[in-house]
Structure formats: C-alpha cells, structure tokens
Design a protein around this motif. Structure first.
Motif, mmCIF file in Angstrom:
data_model
loop_
_atom_site.group_PDB
_atom_site.id
_atom_site.type_symbol
_atom_site.label_atom_id
_atom_site.label_comp_id
_atom_site.label_asym_id
_atom_site.label_seq_id
_atom_site.Cartn_x
_atom_site.Cartn_y
_atom_site.Cartn_z
ATOM 1 N N ARG A 88 0.832 -1.204 0.000
ATOM 2 C CA ARG A 88 0.000 0.000 0.000
ATOM 3 C C ARG A 88 0.865 1.251 0.000
ATOM 4 N N ARG A 89 2.011 1.176 0.665
ATOM 5 C CA ARG A 89 2.914 2.322 0.791
ATOM 6 C C ARG A 89 3.803 2.498 -0.445
ATOM 7 N N TRP A 90 4.152 1.403 -1.091
ATOM 8 C CA TRP A 90 5.071 1.428 -2.226
ATOM 9 C C TRP A 90 4.361 0.982 -3.488
ATOM 10 N N GLN A 91 4.397 1.805 -4.508
ATOM 11 C CA GLN A 91 3.822 1.473 -5.799
ATOM 12 C C GLN A 91 4.942 0.902 -6.667
ATOM 13 N N CYS A 92 4.779 -0.329 -7.116
ATOM 14 C CA CYS A 92 5.838 -0.996 -7.872
ATOM 15 C C CYS A 92 5.397 -1.286 -9.302
ATOM 16 N N THR A 93 6.347 -1.173 -10.207
ATOM 17 C CA THR A 93 6.127 -1.581 -11.582
ATOM 18 C C THR A 93 7.225 -2.574 -11.939
ATOM 19 N N TYR A 94 6.854 -3.578 -12.699
ATOM 20 C CA TYR A 94 7.783 -4.633 -13.084
ATOM 21 C C TYR A 94 7.817 -4.775 -14.598
ATOM 22 N N PRO A 95 8.671 -3.997 -15.273
ATOM 23 C CA PRO A 95 8.801 -4.150 -16.717
ATOM 24 C C PRO A 95 9.248 -5.560 -17.107
ATOM 25 N N VAL A 96 10.033 -6.188 -16.248
ATOM 26 C CA VAL A 96 10.433 -7.574 -16.475
ATOM 27 C C VAL A 96 9.614 -8.435 -15.525
ATOM 28 N N ARG A 97 8.725 -9.253 -16.086
ATOM 29 C CA ARG A 97 7.844 -10.106 -15.287
ATOM 30 C C ARG A 97 7.603 -11.387 -16.063
ATOM 31 N N GLN A 98 8.338 -12.423 -15.689
ATOM 32 C CA GLN A 98 8.227 -13.698 -16.374
ATOM 33 C C GLN A 98 7.733 -14.741 -15.379
ATOM 34 N N VAL A 99 6.580 -15.318 -15.657
ATOM 35 C CA VAL A 99 5.969 -16.311 -14.770
ATOM 36 C C VAL A 99 5.477 -17.463 -15.624
ATOM 37 N N GLY A 100 5.885 -18.683 -15.278
ATOM 38 C CA GLY A 100 5.398 -19.851 -15.984
ATOM 39 C C GLY A 100 6.230 -21.080 -15.694
ATOM 40 N N ALA A 101 5.604 -22.225 -15.799
ATOM 41 C CA ALA A 101 6.277 -23.518 -15.632
ATOM 42 C C ALA A 101 7.017 -23.625 -14.306
ATOM 43 N N GLY A 102 6.449 -23.007 -13.265
ATOM 44 C CA GLY A 102 7.035 -23.137 -11.930
ATOM 45 C C GLY A 102 8.184 -22.195 -11.631
ATOM 46 N N ASN A 103 8.505 -21.294 -12.561
ATOM 47 C CA ASN A 103 9.580 -20.326 -12.335
ATOM 48 C C ASN A 103 9.051 -18.907 -12.528
ATOM 49 N N ALA A 104 9.616 -17.961 -11.765
ATOM 50 C CA ALA A 104 9.200 -16.567 -11.892
ATOM 51 C C ALA A 104 10.406 -15.657 -11.724
ATOM 52 N N ARG A 105 10.350 -14.538 -12.430
ATOM 53 C CA ARG A 105 11.389 -13.516 -12.320
ATOM 54 C C ARG A 105 10.722 -12.153 -12.424
ATOM 55 N N PHE A 106 11.074 -11.277 -11.496
ATOM 56 C CA PHE A 106 10.541 -9.926 -11.462
ATOM 57 C C PHE A 106 11.699 -8.937 -11.367
ATOM 58 N N GLU A 107 11.670 -7.888 -12.166
ATOM 59 C CA GLU A 107 12.616 -6.785 -12.043
ATOM 60 C C GLU A 107 11.830 -5.501 -12.232
ATOM 61 N N GLY A 108 12.019 -4.572 -11.301
ATOM 62 C CA GLY A 108 11.280 -3.333 -11.413
ATOM 63 C C GLY A 108 11.734 -2.290 -10.424
ATOM 64 N N VAL A 109 10.858 -1.317 -10.239
ATOM 65 C CA VAL A 109 11.133 -0.186 -9.366
ATOM 66 C C VAL A 109 9.926 0.045 -8.480
ATOM 67 N N CYS A 110 10.197 0.285 -7.198
ATOM 68 C CA CYS A 110 9.146 0.663 -6.260
ATOM 69 C C CYS A 110 9.390 2.105 -5.831
ATOM 70 N N GLU A 111 8.302 2.873 -5.731
ATOM 71 C CA GLU A 111 8.415 4.277 -5.349
ATOM 72 C C GLU A 111 7.371 4.588 -4.287
ATOM 73 N N ASP A 112 7.793 5.332 -3.252
ATOM 74 C CA ASP A 112 6.838 5.735 -2.217
ATOM 75 C C ASP A 112 6.241 7.093 -2.558
ATOM 76 N N ARG A 113 5.355 7.581 -1.697
ATOM 77 C CA ARG A 113 4.662 8.846 -1.956
ATOM 78 C C ARG A 113 5.594 10.053 -1.936
#
Length: 158
Positions: A80-105
């Motif tokens: 709720r405090r941090w808004q995150c975006t993940y331009p890199v978001r790969q999910v499937g076949a039991g594996n996941a990878r997230f890369e992004g930026v979180c920004e507070d108010r």
C-alpha cells in the motif's frame, strides 16, 4: 557515498525494502498475470503464511486470499505504501522472475530484482533491493506457503 552513509541508508531503508517486497496489486495493467493454463501452473487461494526478509529484518504474516485476489497476491509484489512496476515479469512452468522499481509517496525509489520457483501451495523468491543508484543490491527474499484451503473465521483477508 561513504561507508557510514551507506550503512545509515541501509538501516533506515530496511523497513522500506521489506515493505517493497510485500504483496499487493500490480501497479499497471500490463503487470497483471496472464491466465494460467492448468492448476499446476498457478498459486491456489486459501490461508497463506508469507515471510519477507531484507537487510536482516524478517517479518511473517498470515492472510486469507480469495480466488479473485490470486493475481494481486502472487503477481504484484507491491504494498500500500510502495507502488511498484515490473517491466520484467516472467511467470510460468514453476519459475518466476521480477525486475522493477518501487516508489513511495515521497518519490523515494528502490530497484527490485527477485526470482525463484513456485508450486500451487508455495513459492520462494530471492534477489535484492538497490537503495541508491550505483550501490550493490542488498539481499532480499519472500517465501510463502499455503496453510489451508479454507481460512479460519478470524483470518485477515488480503
């Protein structure tokens, strides 16, 4: 940046980093998970326990996750405090990878990298959080396990 400044920054940002790894809604529609093809390739609703760890600070919570909240719970990795975006978001076949930026108010930004494995009743992501540009990523993780298909009467909902 001096070592003492980096240590002070890490100490004050630890709760921020742990919070940035908590779970909530995806920040953009593009970050929403694609429909899954089988029950084995998704996380199930129910009563979940999850633990976040960053810079030596560890926090464990339990939440009831409804079927309609699975994408927010598993795929958003925001708070709720941090808004995150993940331009890199790969999910499937039991594996996941997230890369992004979180920004507070207040406009403070934290770069996030996580990857790992998931099953219908558990997941474990490890990676790091970069508190300032040009500094190393500090270790961070989130692990979760489904405690039950049904939630107890007094459960807090996600």
């Amino acid at each position: 940046m001096t070592p003492s400044t980096l240590v002070r920054l890490a100490a004050t940002a630890a709760p921020v980093v742990a919070g940035a790894l908590f779970l909530a809604a995806p920040a953009t529609p593009q970050a929403a998970m694609a429909p899954q093809s089988s029950e084995e390739d998704t996380v199930l609703p129910g009563y979940w326990e999850y633990t976040t760890s960053a810079i030596g600070i560890r926090d464990t919570e339990t939440k009831c996750v409804r079927p309609s909240e699975i994408n927010r719970f598993f795929g958003g990795l925001s708070t709720r405090r941090w808004q995150c975006t993940y331009p890199v978001r790969q999910v499937g076949a039991g594996n996941a990878r997230f890369e992004g930026v979180c920004e507070d108010r207040k406009g403070r930004r934290v770069n996030i990298r996580l990857n790992g494995t998931y099953l219908p009743e558990s997941f474990s992501f490890r990676g790091g959080a970069q508190l300032a540009r040009g500094t190393p990523y500090l270790p961070a993780s989130i692990t979760a396990r489904r405690l039950a298909a049904q939630c107890p009467a007094n459960a807090e909902y996600f």
